[in-house]
Design a protein around this motif. Structure first.
Motif, PDB file in Angstrom:
ATOM      1  N   ARG A  55       0.850  -1.206   0.000  1.00  0.00           N
ATOM      2  CA  ARG A  55       0.000   0.000   0.000  1.00  0.00           C
ATOM      3  C   ARG A  55       0.875   1.242   0.000  1.00  0.00           C
ATOM      4  NH1 ARG A  55      -4.264   2.824   3.012  1.00  0.00           N
ATOM      5  NH2 ARG A  55      -6.022   2.504   1.615  1.00  0.00           N
ATOM      6  N   VAL A  87       0.790   5.375   0.022  1.00  0.00           N
ATOM      7  CA  VAL A  87      -0.032   6.577   0.221  1.00  0.00           C
ATOM      8  C   VAL A  87       0.767   7.775  -0.269  1.00  0.00           C
ATOM      9  CG1 VAL A  87      -1.116   8.100   1.927  1.00  0.00           C
ATOM     10  CG2 VAL A  87      -1.333   5.615   2.165  1.00  0.00           C
ATOM     11  N   LEU A  92      -3.213   5.234  -2.776  1.00  0.00           N
ATOM     12  CA  LEU A  92      -4.150   6.247  -2.273  1.00  0.00           C
ATOM     13  C   LEU A  92      -3.497   7.614  -2.409  1.00  0.00           C
ATOM     14  CD1 LEU A  92      -6.634   7.231  -0.535  1.00  0.00           C
ATOM     15  CD2 LEU A  92      -5.227   6.776   1.481  1.00  0.00           C
ATOM     16  N   THR A 122      -3.282  10.237   9.008  1.00  0.00           N
ATOM     17  CA  THR A 122      -4.654  10.565   9.403  1.00  0.00           C
ATOM     18  C   THR A 122      -5.141  11.711   8.531  1.00  0.00           C
ATOM     19  OG1 THR A 122      -4.115   9.957  11.666  1.00  0.00           O
ATOM     20  CG2 THR A 122      -6.129  11.221  11.354  1.00  0.00           C
ATOM     21  N   ASP A 123      -6.374  11.590   8.037  1.00  0.00           N
ATOM     22  CA  ASP A 123      -6.903  12.696   7.230  1.00  0.00           C
ATOM     23  C   ASP A 123      -7.754  13.614   8.097  1.00  0.00           C
ATOM     24  OD1 ASP A 123      -9.637  11.875   7.275  1.00  0.00           O
ATOM     25  OD2 ASP A 123      -9.292  10.497   5.601  1.00  0.00           O
ATOM     26  N   GLU A 178      -9.988   9.776   9.614  1.00  0.00           N
ATOM     27  CA  GLU A 178      -9.749   8.415   9.107  1.00  0.00           C
ATOM     28  C   GLU A 178      -8.245   8.164   9.031  1.00  0.00           C
ATOM     29  OE1 GLU A 178     -10.796   5.554   5.258  1.00  0.00           O
ATOM     30  OE2 GLU A 178     -11.710   7.544   5.380  1.00  0.00           O
ATOM     31  N   ARG A 179      -7.831   6.971   9.435  1.00  0.00           N
ATOM     32  CA  ARG A 179      -6.398   6.653   9.433  1.00  0.00           C
ATOM     33  C   ARG A 179      -6.098   5.709   8.269  1.00  0.00           C
ATOM     34  NH1 ARG A 179      -5.100   4.587  15.195  1.00  0.00           N
ATOM     35  NH2 ARG A 179      -3.223   5.860  15.321  1.00  0.00           N
ATOM     36  N   HIS A 180      -5.014   5.983   7.566  1.00  0.00           N
ATOM     37  CA  HIS A 180      -4.646   5.205   6.378  1.00  0.00           C
ATOM     38  C   HIS A 180      -3.271   4.576   6.606  1.00  0.00           C
ATOM     39  CE1 HIS A 180      -7.916   7.371   4.317  1.00  0.00           C
ATOM     40  NE2 HIS A 180      -7.445   8.442   4.939  1.00  0.00           N
ATOM     41  N   ARG A 181      -3.250   3.261   6.594  1.00  0.00           N
ATOM     42  CA  ARG A 181      -1.985   2.560   6.779  1.00  0.00           C
ATOM     43  C   ARG A 181      -1.192   2.612   5.477  1.00  0.00           C
ATOM     44  NH1 ARG A 181      -0.142  -1.754   5.263  1.00  0.00           N
ATOM     45  NH2 ARG A 181      -2.091  -2.439   4.277  1.00  0.00           N
ATOM     46  N   TYR A 182       0.124   2.674   5.573  1.00  0.00           N
ATOM     47  CA  TYR A 182       0.936   2.653   4.357  1.00  0.00           C
ATOM     48  C   TYR A 182       2.181   1.781   4.559  1.00  0.00           C
ATOM     49  CZ  TYR A 182       3.991   5.999   6.790  1.00  0.00           C
ATOM     50  OH  TYR A 182       4.831   6.598   7.692  1.00  0.00           O
TER      51      TYR A 182
END
Ligand SMILES: Cc1cc2nc3c(=O)[nH]c(=O)nc-3n(C[C@H](O)[C@H](O)[C@H](O)COP(=O)(O)OP(=O)(O)OC[C@H]3O[C@@H](n4cnc5c(N)ncnc54)[C@H](O)[C@@H]3O)c2cc1C
Length: 212
Positions: free
Chosen positions: A6, A8, A33, A93-94, A98-102
């Motif tokens: 993934r 980001v 993303l 974190t946006d 929301e948290r987005h793992r990368y």
């Protein structure tokens, strides 16, 4: 080394969009993303101070067509800022929390206009030029303005001065150097010497000390 699952990308400008497209172009099959503060899909900036500001076109040059991102499985979230990065946990974190793992993170956040550290420098009526919405707002202001003052006679300042003139405004450009475009052109500056009085009605040399 195994392929990251993934990626980001923070920043939905030319660099962010180009990186996402290149990943797919090189056969990357993991998740991509892109978080971009700007509410529009990625576009090129040069027309913002040229054709768009002059009123010759109403749209910028989009980096890719509208369907490109979905068709290439790129999760583009336009209008969403990243507000926090946790390097240890590999999380972004946006602004909605929301948290987005990368597995890999690319920061492509570009730059932003400097505001002036002078009294009045933060007045909401002042314009800066960086985004599509900035350019459209400035164009509309030029169309209504009788007099325009532009601070800075670099590329963007001189292009904006020419656009303001094209919209019929009386233009004054304030520049701390004695000549326009010197930092950008160096020795080549001599080629444009003398044009300033044509493009802008007045070129004033000096530091701006206050805006009222
Ligand atoms: C008006 C104008 C005219 C120009 N004309 C020319 C030209 O004629 N020739 C030339 O070579 N160059 C020109 N440039 C410069 C050139 O276009 C830029 O160098 C280029 O756009 C840089 O791309 P970038 O993706 O690195 O940064 P940017 O275009 O700045 O994109 C970065 C993006 O990241 C987003 N971002 C920032 N922080 C966050 C966050 N926390 N979360 C999510 N997103 C975030 C920003 O909103 C922005 O959309 C011009 C620039 C401007 C402003």
């Amino acid at each position: 080394m195994s392929e990251p699952k993934r990626i980001v990308i923070v920043g939905g400008g030319l660099a962010g969009a180009g990186a996402a497209a290149s990943l797919r172009g090189r056969g990357y099959q993991g998740e991509v993303l892109v978080l971009g503060t700007d509410p529009h899909r990625p576009y090129e900036l040069p027309p913002l101070s040229k054709g768009l500001l002059l009123g010759n076109v109403d749209e910028p040059d989009w980096v890719r067509g509208e369907n490109f991102y979905a068709e290439n499985d790129i999760d583009l979230r336009a209008g969403l800022s990243a507000t926090r990065i946790e390097l240890g946990g590999r999380l972004v974190t946006d602004e909605n929390g929301e948290r987005h793992r990368y597995d890999r993170l690319l920061l492509a956040t570009g730059s932003r206009p400097r505001t002036l550290p002078v009294p009045g420098g933060e007045l909401p009526s002042l314009h800066t030029l960086r985004s599509l919405d900035d350019s459209l707002a400035l164009r509309s202001a030029f169309e209504r303005a009788g007099k325009v003052v532009i601070v800075g006679a670099g590329w963007i300042g001189t292009e904006a001065a020419a656009a303001a003139r094209a919209h019929g405004a009386e233009v004054t450009v304030v520049e701390q150097d004695t000549l326009p475009l010197r930092a950008a052109l160096g020795a080549l500056q001599a080629l444009v010497e003398g044009r300033a009085e044509v493009e802008a009605e007045t070129l004033k040399h000096g530091d701006l000390s206050a805006i009222g």
